[in-house]
Each structure stands twice: as structure tokens, then as C-alpha cells.
Design an enzyme around this catalytic site. Structure first.
Site, PDB file in Angstrom:
ATOM      1  N   HIS A  89      -6.269   2.974   9.106  1.00 21.90           N
ATOM      2  CA  HIS A  89      -6.173   3.618   7.875  1.00 21.90           C
ATOM      3  C   HIS A  89      -6.953   4.995   7.507  1.00 21.90           C
ATOM      4  O   HIS A  89      -6.703   5.710   6.704  1.00 21.90           O
ATOM      5  CB  HIS A  89      -6.777   2.681   6.637  1.00 21.90           C
ATOM      6  CG  HIS A  89      -5.939   1.639   6.488  1.00 21.90           C
ATOM      7  ND1 HIS A  89      -5.573   0.886   5.194  1.00 21.90           N
ATOM      8  CD2 HIS A  89      -4.696   1.157   7.115  1.00 21.90           C
ATOM      9  CE1 HIS A  89      -4.357   0.031   5.115  1.00 21.90           C
ATOM     10  NE2 HIS A  89      -3.839   0.275   6.446  1.00 21.90           N
ATOM     11  N   HIS A 252       0.534  -4.919  14.482  1.00 21.16           N
ATOM     12  CA  HIS A 252       0.618  -6.091  13.871  1.00 21.16           C
ATOM     13  C   HIS A 252       0.916  -7.046  15.120  1.00 21.16           C
ATOM     14  O   HIS A 252       1.283  -8.351  14.707  1.00 21.16           O
ATOM     15  CB  HIS A 252       1.885  -6.089  13.062  1.00 21.16           C
ATOM     16  CG  HIS A 252       1.770  -5.139  11.935  1.00 21.16           C
ATOM     17  ND1 HIS A 252       2.648  -4.792  10.807  1.00 21.16           N
ATOM     18  CD2 HIS A 252       0.837  -4.778  11.233  1.00 21.16           C
ATOM     19  CE1 HIS A 252       2.074  -4.230   9.879  1.00 21.16           C
ATOM     20  NE2 HIS A 252       0.916  -4.034  10.264  1.00 21.16           N
TER      21      HIS A 252
HETATM   22  C1  HEM Z   1      -2.625  -5.262   8.298  1.00 15.91           C
HETATM   23  C2  HEM Z   1       0.912  -2.768   6.188  1.00 15.91           C
HETATM   24  C3  HEM Z   1       1.322  -0.056  10.006  1.00 15.91           C
HETATM   25  C4  HEM Z   1      -2.607  -2.291  12.020  1.00 15.91           C
HETATM   26  C5  HEM Z   1      -1.853  -5.079   7.268  1.00 15.91           C
HETATM   27  C6  HEM Z   1      -1.737  -5.467   6.299  1.00 15.91           C
HETATM   28  C7  HEM Z   1      -0.446  -4.666   5.445  1.00 15.91           C
HETATM   29  C8  HEM Z   1      -0.068  -3.814   6.618  1.00 15.91           C
HETATM   30  C9  HEM Z   1       0.012  -5.071   4.184  1.00 15.91           C
HETATM   31  C10 HEM Z   1      -2.372  -6.616   5.412  1.00 15.91           C
HETATM   32  C11 HEM Z   1      -3.747  -6.451   5.106  1.00 15.91           C
HETATM   33  C12 HEM Z   1      -4.475  -7.395   4.597  1.00 15.91           C
HETATM   34  O1  HEM Z   1      -4.038  -8.126   3.688  1.00 15.91           O
HETATM   35  O2  HEM Z   1      -5.474  -7.727   5.231  1.00 15.91           O
HETATM   36  C13 HEM Z   1       1.342  -2.118   7.182  1.00 15.91           C
HETATM   37  C14 HEM Z   1       2.422  -1.080   6.941  1.00 15.91           C
HETATM   38  C15 HEM Z   1       2.753  -0.398   7.907  1.00 15.91           C
HETATM   39  C16 HEM Z   1       1.655  -0.920   8.897  1.00 15.91           C
HETATM   40  C17 HEM Z   1       3.385  -1.142   5.733  1.00 15.91           C
HETATM   41  C18 HEM Z   1       3.669   0.815   8.254  1.00 15.91           C
HETATM   42  C19 HEM Z   1       4.834   0.795   7.980  1.00 15.91           C
HETATM   43  C20 HEM Z   1       0.368  -0.404  10.916  1.00 15.91           C
HETATM   44  C21 HEM Z   1      -0.093   0.294  12.090  1.00 15.91           C
HETATM   45  C22 HEM Z   1      -1.177  -0.366  12.507  1.00 15.91           C
HETATM   46  C23 HEM Z   1      -1.572  -1.290  11.800  1.00 15.91           C
HETATM   47  C24 HEM Z   1       0.576   1.605  12.710  1.00 15.91           C
HETATM   48  C25 HEM Z   1      -1.886   0.204  13.785  1.00 15.91           C
HETATM   49  C26 HEM Z   1      -1.666   0.758  14.679  1.00 15.91           C
HETATM   50  C27 HEM Z   1      -2.776  -3.440  11.146  1.00 15.91           C
HETATM   51  C28 HEM Z   1      -3.705  -4.598  11.608  1.00 15.91           C
HETATM   52  C29 HEM Z   1      -3.842  -5.556  10.276  1.00 15.91           C
HETATM   53  C30 HEM Z   1      -2.826  -4.717   9.554  1.00 15.91           C
HETATM   54  C31 HEM Z   1      -4.323  -4.547  12.626  1.00 15.91           C
HETATM   55  C32 HEM Z   1      -4.709  -6.624  10.469  1.00 15.91           C
HETATM   56  C33 HEM Z   1      -5.898  -6.494   9.745  1.00 15.91           C
HETATM   57  C34 HEM Z   1      -6.616  -7.663   9.576  1.00 15.91           C
HETATM   58  O3  HEM Z   1      -6.499  -8.754  10.319  1.00 15.91           O
HETATM   59  O4  HEM Z   1      -7.804  -7.559   8.919  1.00 15.91           O
HETATM   60  N1  HEM Z   1      -0.790  -3.770   7.543  1.00 15.91           N
HETATM   61  N2  HEM Z   1       0.744  -1.617   8.292  1.00 15.91           N
HETATM   62  N3  HEM Z   1      -0.676  -1.441  10.790  1.00 15.91           N
HETATM   63  N4  HEM Z   1      -2.201  -3.845   9.929  1.00 15.91           N
HETATM   64 FE1  HEM Z   1      -0.737  -2.682   9.017  1.00 15.91          FE
END
Ligand code: HEM
Length: 690
Positions: A89, A252
Site C-alpha cells: 500500500h 494473496h
Molecule cells: C489483504 C485487496 C492486491 C497483498 C487484502 C485485503 C483486501 C485486499 C481487501 C484485506 C485487508 C484486511 O482486511 O486486512 C486487494 C485488491 C488487490 C490487491 C483489490 C488488487 C486488485 C494485492 C497485492 C499485494 C497484496 C498486489 C502484494 C503484492 C496483500 C496481503 C494481504 C492483503 C499480504 C493480507 C494482509 C494481512 O493478512 O494482514 N488485499 N489486494 N494485495 N493483500 Fe491485497
């Protein structure tokens, strides 16, 4: 006009004026003056201090990853996924349209970014990292720490890492992120009629989100319509399909979404500074956490790197449903003989079914994405190769050329860094005093005009963006498309032809980029400007790709606009006074360019302050519906010149220069040398060789 003062406070980095013996060897006796555009003092002093031992920092990060603070307990006893999201982010706000965003500056600590919906609870991630920042102090910027924390977490969880480009410099406030919104600046520079369907220059469909709404377009769980939004927004970050799918699936592979109940996360920092995002479900932390309002992990092993995410996307049928947080999300279809796979619960007590977001499911609905999902599901090595490169690009793209990367973990230059051949040793450079003399002869013989040489150098150097360090004349990309095809460069081919004989005389030892910059410099001096310092050693690119995103927005045409001009000056990293001095000098000479007619001054062969007097004092009116003419005089101007007198911060400098020619020339000298060297990251630390 209220906006103008705010916009002048956009607070971007001043281009570094690299040390160079050619600069150092000449005395600088021009007057110093307080600059009006606030491009200074927005950076902390991290850049002046030796970089921390990154291996030691990594060790501290790994220790933190495997700890748990009761104030914000780690899921699965591992903060890794949380820090990956933090780094994503922080870096993912980058947009190619103007080079803004990205983690250089570490502005996620400040509004507007810290209060974005998409950054909910990342204040906790930053607080967890704060003791490490404190330990290393100025030797470690917040920006470097955030990116290194995410990168180290990926490595620690078994993921592939290409390297790490250190050297981010922290901003002292969030002003450089104001154009990202939601702010008055964003509404003026990049208005978005329907939040959720925002277009370029914004980087996301929704102001306050990093890219797209995870729930689907405008919150509808329509995975078919989500895919084009994912593609569009990742392209605005310069990511192609393979990079996009690798990044989403790689991110993810880790962690979970948080949406324990529908009550919400509480108020953001700009509304509750003391206790932001307190969490309104139960205890508000751990299994009760509410971040995005979706709930569940993507994979059964959320702290272990693998390609299960892609296999699950393909192997199960997915249905949308309203999750416990009240949002549309996706679950494995409840069919006979298929049990939804489960991962551990966040607190390790029990288990939780895997889930997907609409944006995840969209990767199976678009044929091109689906092909890549299949590739990554079947080939871990292909996925790893793409992910490691895409992550490095994501996190380093706003750092500019590889020569800006510091530290022991920098991989070889990547394509997205548009590498140039290395700076040659000083012994192989030409004797620049002889090149100066050759240029002066060319000018004396009228083989080329001072005006065309000055314009060529300015058009070449003013492509520089202090936001992401792209552009500048090093590389001489003005020789290639797209730069050579821009309307402002319509005369450049003839000017380059006129320089060819000098280029031939010095051959390989003289780069086109050095020749173009020195030619503009000598032309100004020849026309009456003060003697200026020159730092040689530029090299030439073999194509113009590095200028792909730099199409000029100020062209002299009637469409030039005061807000855009201010924004452009800000991106250049110039102050109001510096910009006005350079424009005044370039427009003191010769005829108006291209198809425009006439000249700006009565003596178009001399750099003096007549230009400022003309634009401030003469009654200009629209002429032939494309430019301006002074009533009763053979003096002409472009829309840009009219903006100089309209915008108070610019006209105030024009008045100073009109009143005091020596002052103008002193300011011109400093400003010209500054912009000509703004992209000279190549020689830092190698001054001895020159
Ligand atoms: C978590 C959306 C792309 C890494 C999340 C969450 C959402 C989200 C809604 C949940 C946040 C929470 O409730 O804690 C998206 C969308 C993406 C996207 C819409 C693009 C279309 C990415 C990318 C990465 C990433 C490119 C890294 C390369 C993560 C990680 C989590 C996460 C590691 C987990 C965080 C945790 O466990 O606390 N994402 N994401 N995301 N995202 Fe994405």
C-alpha cells in the site's frame, strides 16, 4: 487563485545537484535568494547520513515478524502478511501519469494517505516498526523500512526476492501526496466524477483505495466487470498482465482479510487522532479485527509461500455471498463431495474456510488473465520468476534510475529503470573547453541560432520529473520517439543536424547528451548570459522508451492552463523563480517556435530582461486565435507567457527580473545549471574520477 498558493506548496523534492569537478572548479558569485516554491525542506536528513547496515535491520525485522503484541496480536503468530500489505500500500500508490505516489517519501505516515480506507489499521503496522526506526534513526528512512519489512517478510515466508533498492528519502509532511486525494488539489488537477470509476491521471478507480474496489465495480460482485478495472488500474502503475496476476496471487498467497462483524473499523486518523480505527467488533483485535470488512484467508497455509491461490481459483467453483463483515465476498461452492478447504484461524484456535474477493475471481473471467492463472498454477518457477521481478518493480519504480539505489542488496539494472551506459572515466571525455570553442564558432558563423540550441537543451532537460526521477537530458532520448515526435520538438531535427559536425569531430568521446546540454549553455552565454558551469560525462540511450510517460503538458498552445503549469513546475522540482528565469531566457531569443509567428523581444539575439518588461507591461490580445500579440508592437507571445503574468507567484518573480537584470542573470545561471544536472545521479560518489 486560492488554489494557486496551495499548489505552490505541493512540496516536491528539489532535484539533487550532484557534485562534479566542472561545477566545483568555477566560482559561484551569483546572489542567493530565498526560493518561493516550497520544494525545499520537505525531506528529512536521511539522505545525508550513511545508510544503516541492512542485514542488521533485516535481522530485527525477522525477530519482530515472529512476535505478537497484545495491542495488535499477529495473525498465525506472524506479522509477515501484515507487513507485505503495508509495503504494497505504500508503494502501490505510484502512478505513471505524473510519477506521484510510491513509498519514497514515506508519506503513508501523513494525511491524506494515512486516512485512506485502504490503509485501515496500517497505523498499527507502522507502530510495530517504530522501535526499529528509532534504533537506526536517520540511517534508515521510514520509506526504506516499510519496503524492507514487506520484502523481508516475503523472504521469511519462503517467497522469492530479487533484491532491495534502498535510498528512499522521507518527506517531512504529506503535501506531495495531496494530488492523490481526497483533497482540493486532486479535485482541481484530477477530478473524478464518480468515485469508483475514476480515470487517469488518478491511479485508482476509487480515491482512497490503492487500485480497485475488491468487492467489484461500485461494490457489485461482478467479476466479469472487475477484470477490466484491474487491468486498467494496474496499467496506470505500468504493470502488464503477467506482472499484475503475479502480484495479486503472490500477495494473496499470504494472510487474510479482516471483517469479523458488520460494525466497522472505527474512525480514521483524520477524525480520531488518538485512537484511530479502534475496531467496533468485540475486542477489536485478533479474530475480532475489522479492516476491510471481508473475512478469511485465501489459502490453507497463509504464512507460507506457494501457488495454492491459483490452484484454488481453478479447482473450485466459487459463489458470492455476504460475509460476516457485511460485504460481498466469495466462498467455495457447497456441493456434495467438496468440502471447502480450511486454513488455521488467525489466533491458531480452530480453522477457517478459504475465500476470494471479486477482484481475485476476476482473474479467471478474463481470457488473458485466465491463461496466466493456469500457467502459475502449474509452474511454481514461472510464478516465482514473475513475482520476484514484479515485486521489485512495484517497490522500486518511483526510485528512478538504478544509480539512485543504495545498499548491498541492489540487483542489476532492470528494464523499468531504463538503464544508461555507465558514465565514462573522465580521461575518455573530450576537452570541453575545445567543444565550447567549436560551439561558439558554429554560432558566430550563423550555422545555427542560439535560440534553437537553447530550446533544444531546455526541451531535453525539462522532461525531468522530481516525482519519480524519470526524464532529463542524460541519455539524449530527444533523438528518439516518442520525444522527437512531440510538437514542441518540431524544430529539433534541424538543430541536431547543425550539431552533427561537432559530434563527428569528437566522435565517441562526446555524447549527444553532453553536446546538447553544452550547446544550450554556450548559446545562452554567447547571447549575454553569465558564464555557466558544465558537468560532462552523460551517456546516450539507444531508444526513447524512458520518455514514454513524459509527454509535455505545457506546449505554448491556448490549452495551456495555470493549474497545469504550476503542477508542471512542481514536478520539475523547480521554484517559481527558477522556472521564470529559464523561460524568460529561452523566450528572449529567436522566433516563436513551430507554426507560431513573430518574436518575444525587439532584440531576439540577446538574453536580457526585456522579455519580462514586455509580458508585464504591453497590452497583449489574442492573435489569429492561437497566440498573442502586443497592440501596436511587433512583439508576440504564447499562452504560457500570459500565464507567467497571470499567476501571482510567477509574475512577482517576473517583476523582480524586469527591475534588475543582474539579479535575473544570476538566478538564470543557478536555475539553468540546476535543471541541466537534475538527473546526474550517475556521478555521486565518483567525483574523484573527474
Ligand atoms: C489483504 C485487496 C492486491 C497483498 C487484502 C485485503 C483486501 C485486499 C481487501 C484485506 C485487508 C484486511 O482486511 O486486512 C486487494 C485488491 C488487490 C490487491 C483489490 C488488487 C486488485 C494485492 C497485492 C499485494 C497484496 C498486489 C502484494 C503484492 C496483500 C496481503 C494481504 C492483503 C499480504 C493480507 C494482509 C494481512 O493478512 O494482514 N488485499 N489486494 N494485495 N493483500 Fe491485497
Amino acid at each position: 487563485m486560492k488554489f494557486l498558493s496551495a499548489a505552490l506548496l505541493l512540496g516536491l523534492a528539489t532535484p539533487a545537484l550532484s557534485s562534479c569537478p566542472y561545477l566545483a572548479s568555477l566560482s559561484d558569485d551569483s546572489p542567493q535568494r530565498q526560493l518561493t516554491l516550497k520544494t525545499e525542506n520537505t525531506k528529512s536528513r536521511t539522505e545525508q547520513v550513511e545508510l544503516a547496515d541492512l542485514q542488521a535491520v533485516k535481522k530485527d525485522i525477522v525477530e519482530l515478524l515472529h512476535s505478537s503484541d497484545p495491542k495488535w496480536p499477529s495473525d498465525y503468530d506472524n506479522y509477515g502478511p501484515f507487513f507485505v500489505r503495508l509495503a504494497w500500500h505504500c508503494t502501490g500508490s505510484y502512478r505513471t501519469s505524473d510519477g506521484r505516489g510510491g513509498c519514497d517519501g514515506g508519506r503513508q505516515r501523513f494525511d491524506p494517505e494515512r486516512s485512506w480506507d485502504d490503509n485501515t489499521n496500517l497505523d498499527k503496522a507502522r507502530s510495530l516498526l517504530a522501535p526499529i526506526k528509532e534504533k537506526y534513526g536517520l540511517s534508515l528512512s521510514w520509506g526504506d523500512l516499510f519496503v524492507l519489512a514487506g520484502t523481508t517478510a516475503i523472504e521469511d515466508m519462503g517467497g522469492p526476492v530479487l533484491g532491495f533498492c534502498a535510498g528512499r528519502e522521507d518527506d517531512d509532511d504529506g503535501s506531495a501526496s495531496l494530488p492523490l486525494g481526497p483533497t482540493a488539489e486532486q479535485e482541481i488537477l484530477a477530478p473524478c466524477e464518480t468515485n469508483g470509476e475514476c480515470e487517469e491521471p488518478l491511479g485508482s478507480t476509487t480515491v482512497g483505495l490503492i487500485y480497485v474496489n475488491p468487492e467489484g465495480p461500485m461494490g457489485q460482485p461482478d467479476a466479469d466487470r472487475s477484470a477490466p478495472q484491474v487491468r486498467d488500474t494496474f496499467e496506470r502503475m505500468a504493470m502488464n498482465d503477467t506482472e499484475t496476476v503475479a502480484l495479486i496471487g503472490g500477495g494473496h498467497a499470504f494472510g487474510k482479510t479482516h471483517g469479523a462483524c458488520p460494525s466497522g473499523p472505527g474512525l480514521p486518523p483524520n477524525e480520531d487522532e488518538e485512537n484511530p480505527w479502534s475496531g467496533e467488533c468485540g475486542s477489536g483485535v485478533g479474530v475480532d479485527a475489522f479492516t476491510s470488512g471481508f473475512e478469511g484467508p485465501w489459502t490453507t497455509q497463509p504464512t507460507q509461500w506457494d501457488n495454492e491461490y491459483f490452484q484454488s481459483l481453478l479447482n473450485y467453483k466459487w459463489d458470492s455471498w455476504i460475509g460476516p463483515g457485511g460485504h460481498n465476498q466469495w466462498q467455495v461452492r457447497k456441493e456434495q463431495n467438496v468440502t471447502a478447504p480450511s486454513g488455521p484461524a488467525a489466533d491458531g484456535d480452530g480453522s477457517q474456510d478459504i475465500m476470494m474477493l471479486t477482484s481475485d475471481i476476476s482473474l479467471t473471467r478474463d481470457p488473458a488473465y485466465l491463461k496466466i492463472v493456469k500457467e502459475y498454477a502449474s509452474s511454481l518457477s514461472s510464478f516465482e520468476n514473475q513475482f520476484s521481478h514484479a515485486w521489485y518493480k512495484l517497490t522500486s519504480r518511483d526510485m528512478g534510475p538504478v544509480t539512485r539505489c543504495k545498499g548491498s542488496m541492489v540487483p542489476p539494472a532492470q528494464e523499468f529503470q531504463y538503464p544508461l551506459p555507465p558514465t565514462p572515466p573522465s580521461s575518455s571525455l573530450p576537452d570541453f573547453s575545445k567543444v565550447r570553442a567549436s560551439l561558439a564558432n558554429l554560432l558566430s558563423s550563423n550555422a545555427v541560432s542560439a535560440s534553437s540550441l537553447t530550446t533544444l537543451a531546455w526541451n531535453c532537460a525539462s522532461t525531468f520529473r522530481s516525482t519519480d526521477y524519470l526524464g532529463g537530458c542524460n541519455g539524449a532520448r530527444i533523438l528518439f520517439s516518442p520525444g522527437k515526435d512531440w510538437s514542441i520538438n518540431s524544430d529539433s531535427e534541424d538543430t541536431l543536424k547543425a550539431l552533427q559536425s561537432i559530434k563527428d569531430t569528437y566522435g565517441e568521446s562526446l555524447s549527444w547528451s553532453d553536446l546538447i546540454v553544452l550547446a544550450g549553455t554556450v548559446a545562452l552565454e554567447f547571447s549575454g548570459a553569465d558564464k555557466m558551469r558544465f558537468c560532462g560525462g552523460r551517456t546516450d540511450a539507444s531508444d526513447g522508451l524512458g520518455w514514454s510517460y513524459l509527454t509535455p503538458k505545457i506546449t505554448g498552445s491556448l490549452s495551456d492552463d495555470s493549474n497545469i503549469l504550476i503542477d508542471e513546475i512542481s514536478k520539475l522540482g523547480l521554484t517559481a523563480g527558477e522556472y521564470v528565469a529559464i523561460l524568460g531566457a529561452v523566450h528572449s531569443l529567436g522566433d516563436l517556435p513551430g507554426d507560431y509567428v513573430g518574436q518575444w523581444t525587439s532584440d531576439p539575439f540577446t538574453v536580457d530582461n526585456e522579455y519580462f518588461k514586455n509580458i508585464l507591461d504591453l497590452p497583449f490580445t489574442l492573435y489569429e486565435n492561437r497566440q498573442y500579440k502586443a497592440e501596436g508592437e511587433e512583439i508576440y507571445a504564447l499562452k504560457t507567457d500570459m500565464l507567467i503574468r497571470e499567476i501571482p507567484e510567477l509574475s512577482s518573480k517576473a517583476y523582480d527580473y524586469a527591475a534588475d537584470e543582474d539579479y535575473f542573470k544570476g538566478e538564470l545561471k543557478n536555475a539553468w545549471v540546476k535543471i541541466m544536472n537534475a538527473d546526474r545521479f550517475d556521478i555521486e560518489g565518483r567525483e574523484e574520477e573527474y
